[in-house]
Design a protein around this motif. Structure first.
Motif, PDB file in Angstrom:
ATOM      1  N   ARG A 153      30.161  46.747  44.302  1.00  0.00           N
ATOM      2  CA  ARG A 153      29.108  46.668  43.280  1.00  0.00           C
ATOM      3  C   ARG A 153      29.626  47.102  41.910  1.00  0.00           C
ATOM      4  O   ARG A 153      29.202  46.572  40.897  1.00  0.00           O
ATOM      5  CB  ARG A 153      27.905  47.497  43.686  1.00  0.00           C
ATOM      6  CG  ARG A 153      27.199  46.912  44.892  1.00  0.00           C
ATOM      7  CD  ARG A 153      25.763  47.414  44.985  1.00  0.00           C
ATOM      8  NE  ARG A 153      25.129  46.928  46.180  1.00  0.00           N
ATOM      9  CZ  ARG A 153      24.603  45.715  46.323  1.00  0.00           C
ATOM     10  NH1 ARG A 153      24.659  44.859  45.350  1.00  0.00           N
ATOM     11  NH2 ARG A 153      24.032  45.355  47.451  1.00  0.00           N
ATOM     12  N   ILE A 154      30.561  48.046  41.887  1.00  0.00           N
ATOM     13  CA  ILE A 154      31.146  48.461  40.608  1.00  0.00           C
ATOM     14  C   ILE A 154      32.049  47.356  40.075  1.00  0.00           C
ATOM     15  O   ILE A 154      32.028  47.038  38.884  1.00  0.00           O
ATOM     16  CB  ILE A 154      31.903  49.793  40.770  1.00  0.00           C
ATOM     17  CG1 ILE A 154      30.904  50.904  41.100  1.00  0.00           C
ATOM     18  CG2 ILE A 154      32.706  50.124  39.510  1.00  0.00           C
ATOM     19  CD1 ILE A 154      31.518  52.227  41.445  1.00  0.00           C
ATOM     20  N   LYS A 155      32.831  46.759  40.959  1.00  0.00           N
ATOM     21  CA  LYS A 155      33.677  45.642  40.556  1.00  0.00           C
ATOM     22  C   LYS A 155      32.816  44.480  40.056  1.00  0.00           C
ATOM     23  O   LYS A 155      33.152  43.819  39.075  1.00  0.00           O
ATOM     24  CB  LYS A 155      34.554  45.196  41.712  1.00  0.00           C
ATOM     25  CG  LYS A 155      35.559  46.249  42.134  1.00  0.00           C
ATOM     26  CD  LYS A 155      36.328  45.791  43.341  1.00  0.00           C
ATOM     27  CE  LYS A 155      37.230  46.883  43.873  1.00  0.00           C
ATOM     28  NZ  LYS A 155      37.981  46.440  45.044  1.00  0.00           N
ATOM     29  N   ALA A 156      31.701  44.249  40.726  1.00  0.00           N
ATOM     30  CA  ALA A 156      30.776  43.191  40.299  1.00  0.00           C
ATOM     31  C   ALA A 156      30.236  43.493  38.902  1.00  0.00           C
ATOM     32  O   ALA A 156      30.089  42.586  38.085  1.00  0.00           O
ATOM     33  CB  ALA A 156      29.634  43.053  41.297  1.00  0.00           C
TER      34      ALA A 156
ATOM     35  N   LEU B 269      32.270  41.077  31.850  1.00  0.00           N
ATOM     36  CA  LEU B 269      33.118  40.006  31.314  1.00  0.00           C
ATOM     37  C   LEU B 269      32.319  38.728  31.097  1.00  0.00           C
ATOM     38  O   LEU B 269      32.512  38.017  30.108  1.00  0.00           O
ATOM     39  CB  LEU B 269      34.290  39.736  32.260  1.00  0.00           C
ATOM     40  CG  LEU B 269      35.375  40.798  32.299  1.00  0.00           C
ATOM     41  CD1 LEU B 269      36.399  40.461  33.375  1.00  0.00           C
ATOM     42  CD2 LEU B 269      36.043  40.938  30.953  1.00  0.00           C
ATOM     43  N   ARG B 270      31.407  38.454  32.019  1.00  0.00           N
ATOM     44  CA  ARG B 270      30.556  37.263  31.863  1.00  0.00           C
ATOM     45  C   ARG B 270      29.692  37.382  30.616  1.00  0.00           C
ATOM     46  O   ARG B 270      29.496  36.419  29.876  1.00  0.00           O
ATOM     47  CB  ARG B 270      29.678  37.063  33.092  1.00  0.00           C
ATOM     48  CG  ARG B 270      28.801  35.812  32.995  1.00  0.00           C
ATOM     49  CD  ARG B 270      28.119  35.490  34.308  1.00  0.00           C
ATOM     50  NE  ARG B 270      27.466  36.606  34.934  1.00  0.00           N
ATOM     51  CZ  ARG B 270      26.161  36.884  34.818  1.00  0.00           C
ATOM     52  NH1 ARG B 270      25.384  36.120  34.089  1.00  0.00           N
ATOM     53  NH2 ARG B 270      25.641  37.907  35.455  1.00  0.00           N
ATOM     54  N   ALA B 271      29.188  38.574  30.350  1.00  0.00           N
ATOM     55  CA  ALA B 271      28.367  38.786  29.144  1.00  0.00           C
ATOM     56  C   ALA B 271      29.202  38.533  27.885  1.00  0.00           C
ATOM     57  O   ALA B 271      28.722  37.908  26.939  1.00  0.00           O
ATOM     58  CB  ALA B 271      27.795  40.196  29.138  1.00  0.00           C
TER      59      ALA B 271
ATOM     60  N   GLN C 165      29.922  33.561  39.088  1.00  0.00           N
ATOM     61  CA  GLN C 165      29.088  33.446  37.888  1.00  0.00           C
ATOM     62  C   GLN C 165      29.932  33.529  36.619  1.00  0.00           C
ATOM     63  O   GLN C 165      29.667  32.826  35.643  1.00  0.00           O
ATOM     64  CB  GLN C 165      27.999  34.517  37.884  1.00  0.00           C
ATOM     65  CG  GLN C 165      26.920  34.251  38.906  1.00  0.00           C
ATOM     66  CD  GLN C 165      25.914  35.378  39.022  1.00  0.00           C
ATOM     67  OE1 GLN C 165      26.211  36.542  38.732  1.00  0.00           O
ATOM     68  NE2 GLN C 165      24.718  35.042  39.467  1.00  0.00           N
ATOM     69  N   LEU C 166      30.960  34.375  36.645  1.00  0.00           N
ATOM     70  CA  LEU C 166      31.877  34.451  35.507  1.00  0.00           C
ATOM     71  C   LEU C 166      32.597  33.120  35.322  1.00  0.00           C
ATOM     72  O   LEU C 166      32.669  32.591  34.214  1.00  0.00           O
ATOM     73  CB  LEU C 166      32.887  35.584  35.711  1.00  0.00           C
ATOM     74  CG  LEU C 166      34.052  35.650  34.721  1.00  0.00           C
ATOM     75  CD1 LEU C 166      33.557  35.833  33.294  1.00  0.00           C
ATOM     76  CD2 LEU C 166      35.011  36.763  35.120  1.00  0.00           C
ATOM     77  N   LEU C 167      33.120  32.554  36.405  1.00  0.00           N
ATOM     78  CA  LEU C 167      33.800  31.261  36.311  1.00  0.00           C
ATOM     79  C   LEU C 167      32.856  30.166  35.820  1.00  0.00           C
ATOM     80  O   LEU C 167      33.249  29.312  35.022  1.00  0.00           O
ATOM     81  CB  LEU C 167      34.404  30.875  37.662  1.00  0.00           C
ATOM     82  CG  LEU C 167      35.596  31.694  38.137  1.00  0.00           C
ATOM     83  CD1 LEU C 167      36.073  31.190  39.487  1.00  0.00           C
ATOM     84  CD2 LEU C 167      36.720  31.666  37.127  1.00  0.00           C
ATOM     85  N   GLU C 168      31.624  30.205  36.299  1.00  0.00           N
ATOM     86  CA  GLU C 168      30.644  29.217  35.849  1.00  0.00           C
ATOM     87  C   GLU C 168      30.416  29.319  34.346  1.00  0.00           C
ATOM     88  O   GLU C 168      30.398  28.315  33.636  1.00  0.00           O
ATOM     89  CB  GLU C 168      29.328  29.420  36.597  1.00  0.00           C
ATOM     90  CG  GLU C 168      28.233  28.466  36.143  1.00  0.00           C
ATOM     91  CD  GLU C 168      26.916  28.739  36.837  1.00  0.00           C
ATOM     92  OE1 GLU C 168      26.220  27.751  37.144  1.00  0.00           O
ATOM     93  OE2 GLU C 168      26.567  29.912  37.057  1.00  0.00           O
ATOM     94  N   ARG C 169      30.253  30.535  33.848  1.00  0.00           N
ATOM     95  CA  ARG C 169      30.020  30.738  32.416  1.00  0.00           C
ATOM     96  C   ARG C 169      31.223  30.268  31.615  1.00  0.00           C
ATOM     97  O   ARG C 169      31.083  29.598  30.591  1.00  0.00           O
ATOM     98  CB  ARG C 169      29.733  32.221  32.148  1.00  0.00           C
ATOM     99  CG  ARG C 169      29.727  32.663  30.703  1.00  0.00           C
ATOM    100  CD  ARG C 169      28.859  31.950  29.696  1.00  0.00           C
ATOM    101  NE  ARG C 169      27.617  31.403  30.145  1.00  0.00           N
ATOM    102  CZ  ARG C 169      26.985  30.388  29.539  1.00  0.00           C
ATOM    103  NH1 ARG C 169      27.494  29.835  28.458  1.00  0.00           N
ATOM    104  NH2 ARG C 169      25.848  29.930  29.988  1.00  0.00           N
TER     105      ARG C 169
END
Length: 86
Positions: free
Chosen positions: A12-15, A21-23, A70-74
């Protein structure tokens, strides 16, 4: 970044790190830098995030996998928008 994601830290911390990063990747000017960070750190290598994400299957919790996707998608969306603008 890779050393943080590859250490014995709760998924969860890694997430949360990946969500951060996604933000940052929401900003078109910053998204290429995030891509470069992923590539330079070696996270995208087969021995990088893939191995780490496989460990989540034992926990039956996929917060890190979802955050990474989600990061890759963004990043892909930002890349597509950049091509459309050019």
């Amino acid at each position: 970044l890779k050393s943080l994601l590859m250490t014995n830290v709760k998924p969860r911390i890694k997430a949360a790190v990946l969500d951060t990063l996604r933000a940052f990747a929401e900003t078109p000017a910053i998204a290429p830098t995030v891509w470069m960070l992923l590539e330079v750190s070696g996270i995208m290598a087969s021995t990088g995030i893939g191995v780490e994400l496989l460990d989540e299957t034992n926990l039956q919790s996929f917060a890190e996998t979802i955050a990474f996707l989600q990061l890759l998608e963004r990043l892909a969306e930002q890349q597509q928008q950049q091509f459309e603008w050019d």
